[in-house]
Design a protein around this motif. Structure first.
Motif, PDB file in Angstrom:
ATOM      1  N   ILE A 289       0.978  -1.587  -0.294  1.00 28.75           N
ATOM      2  CA  ILE A 289      -0.026   0.049   0.491  1.00 28.75           C
ATOM      3  C   ILE A 289       0.481   1.191   0.028  1.00 28.75           C
ATOM      4  N   ASP A 290       0.729   2.317  -0.717  1.00 28.74           N
ATOM      5  CA  ASP A 290       1.433   3.420  -1.672  1.00 28.74           C
ATOM      6  C   ASP A 290       0.924   4.247  -0.105  1.00 28.74           C
ATOM      7  N   PRO A 291       2.017   4.947   0.596  1.00 28.47           N
ATOM      8  CA  PRO A 291       1.512   6.437   0.962  1.00 28.47           C
ATOM      9  C   PRO A 291       0.802   6.698   0.765  1.00 28.47           C
ATOM     10  N   PRO A 292      -0.304   8.460   1.012  1.00 34.06           N
ATOM     11  CA  PRO A 292      -1.267   9.462   0.709  1.00 34.06           C
ATOM     12  C   PRO A 292      -1.062   9.597   0.330  1.00 34.06           C
ATOM     13  N   LYS A 293      -1.463  10.594  -0.975  1.00 39.12           N
ATOM     14  CA  LYS A 293      -0.772  12.140  -2.058  1.00 39.12           C
ATOM     15  C   LYS A 293      -1.401  12.759  -1.401  1.00 39.12           C
ATOM     16  N   ARG A 294      -1.890  13.880  -2.104  1.00 39.40           N
ATOM     17  CA  ARG A 294      -2.904  15.082  -1.997  1.00 39.40           C
ATOM     18  C   ARG A 294      -4.445  14.167  -1.425  1.00 39.40           C
ATOM     19  N   ARG A 295      -5.058  15.042  -0.584  1.00 44.21           N
ATOM     20  CA  ARG A 295      -5.972  15.037  -0.158  1.00 44.21           C
ATOM     21  C   ARG A 295      -6.811  13.230   0.208  1.00 44.21           C
ATOM     22  N   GLU A 296      -4.706  12.504   0.824  1.00 41.67           N
ATOM     23  CA  GLU A 296      -5.615  10.952   0.849  1.00 41.67           C
ATOM     24  C   GLU A 296      -5.012  10.883   2.751  1.00 41.67           C
ATOM     25  N   VAL A 297      -5.768  10.412   2.626  1.00 43.34           N
ATOM     26  CA  VAL A 297      -4.550   9.682   4.740  1.00 43.34           C
ATOM     27  C   VAL A 297      -4.904   7.884   4.369  1.00 43.34           C
ATOM     28  N   THR A 298      -3.580   7.758   5.076  1.00 49.85           N
ATOM     29  CA  THR A 298      -3.690   6.128   5.609  1.00 49.85           C
ATOM     30  C   THR A 298      -4.305   6.068   7.021  1.00 49.85           C
ATOM     31  N   VAL A 299      -5.096   4.730   6.704  1.00 45.48           N
ATOM     32  CA  VAL A 299      -6.311   4.436   8.459  1.00 45.48           C
ATOM     33  C   VAL A 299      -5.609   3.364   8.658  1.00 45.48           C
ATOM     34  N   GLN A 300      -5.494   2.776   9.848  1.00 47.65           N
ATOM     35  CA  GLN A 300      -4.730   1.644  10.828  1.00 47.65           C
ATOM     36  C   GLN A 300      -6.045   1.041  10.769  1.00 47.65           C
TER      37      GLN A 300
ATOM     38  N   VAL B 281      -8.300   4.464  13.167  1.00 46.89           N
ATOM     39  CA  VAL B 281      -6.973   5.431  13.211  1.00 46.89           C
ATOM     40  C   VAL B 281      -6.556   5.674  12.090  1.00 46.89           C
ATOM     41  N   VAL B 282      -6.171   7.493  12.047  1.00 43.30           N
ATOM     42  CA  VAL B 282      -6.028   7.615  10.984  1.00 43.30           C
ATOM     43  C   VAL B 282      -3.843   7.905  11.595  1.00 43.30           C
ATOM     44  N   THR B 283      -3.456   6.911  10.256  1.00 42.26           N
ATOM     45  CA  THR B 283      -1.909   7.432  10.600  1.00 42.26           C
ATOM     46  C   THR B 283      -0.991   7.971   9.945  1.00 42.26           C
ATOM     47  N   GLU B 284      -0.806   8.457   8.557  1.00 34.28           N
ATOM     48  CA  GLU B 284      -0.839   9.294   8.033  1.00 34.28           C
ATOM     49  C   GLU B 284      -1.607  10.150   7.066  1.00 34.28           C
ATOM     50  N   VAL B 285      -1.443  12.068   7.268  1.00 32.65           N
ATOM     51  CA  VAL B 285      -1.434  11.923   6.250  1.00 32.65           C
ATOM     52  C   VAL B 285      -1.177  12.581   4.894  1.00 32.65           C
TER      53      VAL B 285
ATOM     54  N   PHE C  69     -10.309  -4.941   2.972  1.00 33.16           N
ATOM     55  CA  PHE C  69     -10.356  -5.815   3.801  1.00 33.16           C
ATOM     56  C   PHE C  69      -8.258  -6.151   3.243  1.00 33.16           C
ATOM     57  N   ALA C  70      -7.746  -5.136   4.371  1.00 32.57           N
ATOM     58  CA  ALA C  70      -7.122  -5.161   4.860  1.00 32.57           C
ATOM     59  C   ALA C  70      -6.651  -4.503   5.768  1.00 32.57           C
ATOM     60  N   PRO C  71      -5.909  -4.569   6.806  1.00 36.17           N
ATOM     61  CA  PRO C  71      -5.249  -3.653   8.329  1.00 36.17           C
ATOM     62  C   PRO C  71      -5.069  -2.684   8.072  1.00 36.17           C
ATOM     63  N   TYR C  72      -4.615  -1.982   6.580  1.00 37.05           N
ATOM     64  CA  TYR C  72      -3.960  -1.025   6.555  1.00 37.05           C
ATOM     65  C   TYR C  72      -4.986  -0.334   5.500  1.00 37.05           C
ATOM     66  N   ALA C  73      -5.100   1.088   5.112  1.00 34.21           N
ATOM     67  CA  ALA C  73      -5.984   1.230   3.498  1.00 34.21           C
ATOM     68  C   ALA C  73      -5.734   2.807   2.812  1.00 34.21           C
TER      69      ALA C  73
END
Length: 373
Positions: free
Chosen positions: A24-35, A69-73, A142-146
């Motif tokens: 899974i890639d890190p977030p780009k513009r106006r995206e977040v990564t969630v655990q 929970v948001v882990t990266e913005v 259906f994955a621990p992160y998105a």
């Protein structure tokens, strides 16, 4: 980030889900990564496997109900920060398009691409076996992160437990809103609800919240008929024929005020059954998904028009996710909404095919995948 996810490599073939390594890639513009803490098992994902919702591309990372929970913005995200508790909405809401501005965010223009196989910018955030992977509804829970668009994420009170909150992103508001908004149930109404699974059971809650006098539910599964009473059903029955006799006696032959269709798959004959149960000037709400290629519907058009009834389609319960997800979460917190009672069984991601088998056999109201971090 390397993790695992449940992928569908051959949509429409009943091949089942493959749990394997993804990146899974890190977030780009106006995206977040969630655990993610949990993901709901919803019939819409099963429709991809059966072909009721056909996909011309693969693979797909399934899952469109989740909380975490948001882990990266990413850049240009101003309303969320690391540590925020969020629910993922299966339909995004940009807040700027014509539909959003008109208060109909369930039909946001961004929603047109939820099955396109890409992020909104036309690229992939998920990869497996050297290929780009399309996420269900831009999410892929259906994955621990998105890594997901901020327009598909709604912040909630951190005191709300994340496992039941995972259900508020699709099935719960779809059913509840079908009663509250689409059907516009009035105090004292007689209501019929076809199907009391993960969507229909919340239509029952919505009907009770609106003050319906009689809530008749129709479901062939005895377990669901019994559970429906916990959510507010007054008269659970097993078949249309039983419902017709009951409504005839209950309303002195007038018919139900509102009839809501929330079955697993809507077939061509069920709309006419609903029509036969509905009084003059009443409302029929069609929420259930039908096979995409289905065109034949049995329907008495003459009596429908002459009796002034309304047939209302309902996407996402006609809700506004930015408003209604926090509202339902707060109602749950205050003891006014049942979420824990919806969850019949929890699963590990590795057991996802067992979870879908239980869904098809009617063993669960809701199954939930729980992630251990």
């Amino acid at each position: 980030m390397k993790t695992v996810g449940a992928l569908l490599w051959e949509p429409g073939t009943n091949s089942g889900w493959s749990v394997e390594e993804i990146e899974i890639d890190p977030p780009k513009r106006r995206e977040v990564t969630v655990q993610l803490a949990a993901s709901g098992i919803c019939h819409s994902d099963d429709h991809l496997d059966t072909g009721d919702i056909p996909l011309p591309w693969a693979p797909i990372l399934g899952g469109h109900e989740g909380a975490g929970v948001v882990t990266e913005v990413g850049p240009e995200v101003t309303d969320l920060q690391e540590g925020d508790h969020v629910v993922m909405s299966f339909l995004p809401s940009c807040g700027k398009c014509r539909m959003c501005v008109a208060g109909r965010s369930n039909m946001c223009e961004l929603g047109a691409g939820v099955l396109a196989g890409f992020a909104p910018d036309g690229t992939h955030r998920i990869h497996a076996r050297g290929k780009g992977v399309g996420p269900m509804s831009y999410l892929g829970t259906f994955a621990p992160y998105a890594t997901v668009p901020v327009d598909a994420v709604v912040k909630i009170d951190p005191e709300i437990p994340l496992m039941p909150a995972s259900l508020i992103g699709c099935g719960v508001p779809t059913g509840w809103g079908s009663s509250v908004y689409a059907a516009e149930i009035q105090l004292g109404d007689t209501v019929v609800i076809f199907g009391t699974g993960g969507v229909g059971m919340n239509a029952v809650q919505g009907a009770a919240h609106r003050g319906a006098k009689n809530i008749v539910t129709v479901d062939p599964v005895a377990f669901k008929r019994e559970k429906a009473k916990e959510f507010g059903a007054t008269h659970p029955v097993a078949s249309f024929e039983e419902a017709a006799q009951l409504i005839e006696r209950m309303t002195n032959g007038q018919g139900a005020d509102r009839v809501i269709i929330t079955v697993d798959v809507a077939r061509g004959d069920i709309v006419e059954q609903a029509n036969q149960l509905t009084r003059r000037g009443g409302v029929i709400v069609l929420t259930a998904a039908a096979p995409v290629m289905q065109r034949d519907v049995q329907f008495d058009l003459f009596s429908f028009a002459m009796s002034g009834k309304r047939l209302q389609g309902s996407l996402y319960g006609t809700t506004n996710s930015k408003n209604d997800i926090p509202l339902i979460a707060d109602m749950y917190k205050n003891g006014q909404f049942k979420l824990d009672e919806l969850i019949t069984k929890t699963y590990r991601l590795e057991d996802i095919n067992e979870a879908f088998a239980d869904l098809r056999e009617g063993r669960n109201i809701r199954g939930v995948i729980v992630y251990d971090h």
